[in-house]
Design an enzyme around this catalytic site. Structure first.
Site, PDB file in Angstrom:
ATOM      1  N   GLU A 101      -7.825 -16.138  10.234  1.00  0.00           N
ATOM      2  CA  GLU A 101      -8.956 -15.764   9.376  1.00  0.00           C
ATOM      3  C   GLU A 101      -8.405 -15.269   8.050  1.00  0.00           C
ATOM      4  O   GLU A 101      -7.726 -14.239   8.016  1.00  0.00           O
ATOM      5  CB  GLU A 101      -9.763 -14.636  10.014  1.00  0.00           C
ATOM      6  CG  GLU A 101     -10.577 -15.052  11.202  1.00  0.00           C
ATOM      7  CD  GLU A 101     -11.435 -13.910  11.715  1.00  0.00           C
ATOM      8  OE1 GLU A 101     -12.603 -13.800  11.320  1.00  0.00           O
ATOM      9  OE2 GLU A 101     -10.921 -13.114  12.537  1.00  0.00           O
ATOM     10  N   LEU A 102      -8.704 -15.970   6.978  1.00  0.00           N
ATOM     11  CA  LEU A 102      -8.292 -15.516   5.649  1.00  0.00           C
ATOM     12  C   LEU A 102      -9.447 -14.728   5.050  1.00  0.00           C
ATOM     13  O   LEU A 102     -10.551 -15.271   4.883  1.00  0.00           O
ATOM     14  CB  LEU A 102      -7.948 -16.703   4.750  1.00  0.00           C
ATOM     15  CG  LEU A 102      -6.983 -17.771   5.301  1.00  0.00           C
ATOM     16  CD1 LEU A 102      -6.518 -18.675   4.160  1.00  0.00           C
ATOM     17  CD2 LEU A 102      -5.799 -17.155   6.002  1.00  0.00           C
TER      18      LEU A 102
END
Lengths: 312, 312
Positions: free
Chosen positions: B152-153
């Site tokens: 997850e960025l």
């Protein structure tokens, strides 16, 4: 009556769940016969058109050995009169269930098991007009049942233990994964769990945190594979190391509680109820991302996953 | 700087996430070097004892080619002074994050990317004492990152687009599955989704509807395999046939809403908050069902699932 013995199964209702169950019995129980009954006038041509797709055999010759054990019944009586198991997947309306079971009870052998595939109407409601309510329980599949191994067995308080045991034995003998619920509850367990995650998914998309497609990508590369291997409790129990779930809750509990509280707030703020304003946005994103989904490809991939976890 | 070019990665914090990330870079990027820094006094012997387990090579000879590209740093400065990427997985405490980033900023090259593996402290809070907050974003893994593809960025509002783009490119080049969140939010997306289902699971076990073990069995034979293949939106969109998610909501919406409402009632009635009375019962069942989980077996099975869906 049970595998490897000969078994007669009556399938009442020829929708997608009915055909999927019919193919499951035929494919996995070589000594069964299946009779199908539905009120649609073109039942025979309809079943012969669509059932081979569920059987998954492309050559007609391969399908014949299965279809040889299939009977298209012209009346309810004909379908159930020598059945060992009557499996109902008619309309999801209480009035239908209330009226069909006394008729089935009238015609079926005294020892036949009665299973409803309903996703929401508990056995205790369906049995109100039956003489012997102890014969009926819910056997709720995860769609499509000829692919997905799970079956939720949901007896009513009056379902007999023998009926539950025989139902368990049947599915286990077929290599499926029956799970017995200890109490009736709204929606049963699988949908309750899936809808809880789905609600949070809708809320996060409605807030603009993530797109429909990115959220799906995220799930297929994290929770999906994880929960195919270990369910949520086992996964978090492992996450806690030697102290198990207790340690996990000690270490991560604050984060968990923070997420639960924020989720509640967000669901209210976004108005996440069915039919709310958020719904059109989410559905539009799904349309744009997916168009019409190729379920044949999905099913093939699912079979590979099930083989990888020793369930296929 | 990016694959296939040589890349220097500084891993700050040598816990399980740090070692897992170190092994991921070494295994999948043949031109990278990894330096590890941690304040523990036995860092070198500790890393050489545990890292080979993550590399997954049983023969020492096979490990050497990876360990040749590993540096055990004795100071933070040494770890980061020529890094292209600094990846932090220190204690989950805001004060630690606030104090470490200005030090890293002081020593690292001007162009280095700064990634935090935090599961809960957003970049916008971590950057408060930095001169240039545009270099930092959260890169949140799903444990263990050398197995699970997702990342997850989560940029802060001040993270530069270039930094986000370079981070995306790096992970894509390594064959991983980076997903960009559009906004910071409590817990990010993966945990929010998983904890929502987990809460419902705890509630259903607390009510005595199903046991911990049966609930896990149910998930591994239904939602797990399904969501490994198609995320919740795609799955329900397919369930709606040609009308997609819109049709699904029209047909099943009543059931969905019924489950959501019952879930809310039950969570209140059962007092499902972290540390509530229900927790001991659920943890006890997990202990009895699972003891200490063999994560090596879980990881092997997970790799098979990922290969089955073309992600491994």
């Amino acid at each position: 009556m049970f595998p490897p013995e000969a078994t007669e199964i009556a399938i009442i209702g020829s929708g997608t769940i009915g055909l999927s169950f019919a193919s499951l019995h035929l494919l996995t129980h070589p000594l069964c016969t299946v009779s199908i009954f539905d009120t649609r006038p073109d039942l025979s041509s309809y079943v012969h058109k669509y059932l081979p797709g569920y059987l998954g055999r492309t050559a007609d010759a391969d399908n014949i050995k299965y279809l040889d054990r299939l009977v298209i019944a012209t009346t309810l009586k004909e379908a159930v009169e020598s059945a060992d198991i009557v499996q109902e997947q008619g309309p999801e309306a209480l009035e239908f269930k209330l009226s069909i079971w006394p008729q089935i009870e009238l015609y079926a052998p005294k020892t036949a098991l009665f299973w409803s595939s309903t996703s929401g109407i508990p056995a205790s409601k369906q049995t109100a007009r039956m003489r012997d309510p102890s014969r009926l329980l819910v056997v709720h599949p995860f769609n499509p049942p000829h692919i997905m191994p799970v079956l939720e067995l949901v007896p009513s308080p009056t379902t007999s233990q023998t009926v539950v045991d025989q139902t368990m034995s049947y599915w286990r003998a077929l290599g499926r994964s029956p799970v017995l619920l200890r109490k009736e509850c709204t929606g049963f367990v699988a949908n309750r769990l899936a809808f809880a995650l789905f609600r949070e998914a809708c809320s996060l998309v409605a807030q603009g945190v993530v797109s429909v497609e990115d959220l799906d990508e995220l799930v297929t590369t994290s929770m999906g594979p994880r929960w195919a291997v270990a369910g949520p409790f086992k996964a978090y129990h492992a996450g806690g190391g030697e102290g198990g779930l207790t340690s996990f809750m000690e270490k991560i509990g604050g984060t968990v509680q923070g997420c639960w509280e924020q989720a509640e707030e967000d669901v209210v703020a976004q108005g996440i109820v069915v039919g709310g304003k958020w719904q059109a946005k989410v559905c539009k994103q799904a349309d744009e991302a997916y168009g019409v989904v190729d379920t044949a490809e999905r099913d093939e991939k699912t079979k590979r996953v099930l083989r990888a976890i020793g369930r296929g």
